[in-house]
Scaffold this active site. Structure first.
Site, PDB file in Angstrom:
ATOM      1  N   LYS A  46      34.951  32.767  42.895  1.00  0.00           N
ATOM      2  CA  LYS A  46      35.558  34.025  42.455  1.00  0.00           C
ATOM      3  C   LYS A  46      34.687  34.623  41.351  1.00  0.00           C
ATOM      4  O   LYS A  46      34.042  33.887  40.603  1.00  0.00           O
ATOM      5  CB  LYS A  46      36.986  33.736  41.940  1.00  0.00           C
ATOM      6  CG  LYS A  46      37.697  34.935  41.317  1.00  0.00           C
ATOM      7  CD  LYS A  46      37.955  36.054  42.320  1.00  0.00           C
ATOM      8  CE  LYS A  46      38.644  37.270  41.686  1.00  0.00           C
ATOM      9  NZ  LYS A  46      38.487  38.489  42.512  1.00  0.00           N
ATOM     10  N   LEU A  74      39.976  41.310  39.485  1.00  0.00           N
ATOM     11  CA  LEU A  74      39.034  40.406  38.810  1.00  0.00           C
ATOM     12  C   LEU A  74      39.716  39.294  38.015  1.00  0.00           C
ATOM     13  O   LEU A  74      39.203  38.887  36.969  1.00  0.00           O
ATOM     14  CB  LEU A  74      38.135  41.223  37.867  1.00  0.00           C
ATOM     15  CG  LEU A  74      36.800  41.674  38.405  1.00  0.00           C
ATOM     16  CD1 LEU A  74      36.112  42.601  37.407  1.00  0.00           C
ATOM     17  CD2 LEU A  74      35.916  40.464  38.663  1.00  0.00           C
ATOM     18  N   CYS A 131      32.785  45.706  42.845  1.00  0.00           N
ATOM     19  CA  CYS A 131      34.238  45.529  42.869  1.00  0.00           C
ATOM     20  C   CYS A 131      34.938  46.881  42.855  1.00  0.00           C
ATOM     21  O   CYS A 131      34.712  47.689  41.954  1.00  0.00           O
ATOM     22  CB  CYS A 131      34.718  44.721  41.672  1.00  0.00           C
ATOM     23  SG  CYS A 131      36.532  44.659  41.651  1.00  0.00           S
TER      24      CYS A 131
HETATM   25  O1  RRO Z   1      39.157  41.101  42.161  1.00  0.00           O
HETATM   26  C1  RRO Z   1      39.193  42.017  43.015  1.00  0.00           C
HETATM   27  O2  RRO Z   1      40.144  42.804  43.099  1.00  0.00           O
HETATM   28  C2  RRO Z   1      38.085  42.229  43.961  1.00  0.00           C
HETATM   29  C3  RRO Z   1      36.738  42.082  43.635  1.00  0.00           C
HETATM   30 BR1  RRO Z   1      36.159  41.462  41.979  1.00  0.00          BR
HETATM   31  C4  RRO Z   1      35.742  42.427  44.593  1.00  0.00           C
HETATM   32  O3  RRO Z   1      34.526  42.362  44.366  1.00  0.00           O
HETATM   33  N1  RRO Z   1      36.158  42.874  45.806  1.00  0.00           N
HETATM   34  C5  RRO Z   1      37.455  42.977  46.112  1.00  0.00           C
HETATM   35  O4  RRO Z   1      37.783  43.381  47.249  1.00  0.00           O
HETATM   36  N2  RRO Z   1      38.402  42.652  45.184  1.00  0.00           N
END
Ligand code: RRO
Length: 305
Positions: A46, A74, A131
């Protein structure tokens, strides 16, 4: 010559081309209860940021036709807790470990990568400049070629292992961003991150995610990802890791023909966490029936009209 699923990216050898995609198996602990992680080519964590983040409140995922939306925001333990509590487990796994890094500013990306550079137990960083679910950072970097080149160049100054840059599909021309990442010194590209989308609950008249929108993943986005991989393969010399709706070995062959040297499996893990193991088995059989010695012989071999 014996048949092999091995692939090499930026001088790092992977036992097979299948990795888990960032955000789809946390830091690997739960997945290791299902199969030995040595069966993977690699595991991508993650996204890690400088400080811990709780992310968005639930609901933060929603199923859609042939895919899912997420707006996790994130959520992660932060780089120091990651190094202290998560790296020791990952370091002993005998598979390639890739740490995905995100940030809200160039300084944050650089500081996280600087701290990780001092630590053993992983092989590469994947820089998440794509993201879609945070106000600051993320996609803001990945949709601006100048910012892309700058963040990659600054990170390369402090991180000495190979650097993967993960690209966003939410841009006018992904080949321009790929070129900027290459100019900044990226070693490998991975693509694509999720596609911005939303879904609505008609009874409450509210979005089905508290973030109001999210990132679409799964088979719904595979055609988008394939076209983008093919376009970047034609324009750019860096190796490509294909991502987007991969659920079976045939999908991997499609991505490789379009120019991917390896792939990541994400949303399919939520349907069947053993998908990577099943894909690897299927690819071995494919090599045998096609009389191919190596998957590398497929990369970019799409015969266009
Ligand atoms: O954490 C998220 O909501 C997320 C991330 Br960091 C990303 O790079 N891509 C995504 O679809 N969700």
């Amino acid at each position: 010559m014996s048949k092999t699923l091995k692939v090499t990216l930026a001088g790092v050898e992977f036992d097979n081309p299948i990795m888990t995609a960032s955000g789809c198996c946390g830091y690997g602990e739960e997945l290791s209860d299902i199969f030995p992680l040595t069966r993977l080519g690699g595991l991508v964590t993650k996204s890690i940021t400088l400080n811990p983040r709780l992310g968005h409140p639930p609901p933060r995922t929603a199923e859609t036709a042939s895919g899912m939306l997420n707006a996790i925001g994130l959520a992660n333990v932060g780089v120091d807790a990651f190094i202290r509590d998560k790296i020791p487990f990952l370091a002993g796994r005998k598979t390639r470990i890739i740490v995905n890094v995100a940030g809200g500013s160039v300084d944050e990306y650089v500081e996280v990568c600087r701290r990780l550079n001092d630590v053993d137990g992983f092989d590469m960083i994947e820089l998440n400049i794509s993201c879609p679910n945070v106000d600051r950072g993320g996609i803001q970097f990945g949709s601006d070629p100048k910012l892309t080149e700058k963040v990659v160049r600054e990170v390369k100054k402090v991180f000495s292992r190979p650097l993967i840059v993960k690209l966003s599909p939410s841009v006018t021309d992904i080949t321009v961003i790929a070129g900027a990442a290459e100019a900044g010194g990226a070693d490998v590209l991975s693509m694509i991150n999720s596609v911005v989308g939303t879904a609505v609950d008609i009874h409450t008249r509210r979005p089905r995610l508290t973030n109001n929108k999210g990132g679409l993943t799964g088979p719904a986005i595979k055609p988008i990802a394939l076209a983008m991989v093919a376009a970047v393969y034609e324009q750019c010399r860096l190796p490509i890791i294909g991502i987007g709706g991969i659920a079976c070995w045939q999908d991997v062959v499609e991505f490789m023909l379009c120019g991917a040297s390896a792939v990541q499996v994400g949303t399919a893990l939520f349907v069947d966490p053993e998908t990577p193991v099943k894909i690897t088995r299927g690819l071995k059989e494919y090599l045998r029936t096609q009389k191919l010695n190596s998957l590398n012989d497929l990369v970019g071999k799409l015969e266009k009209y």
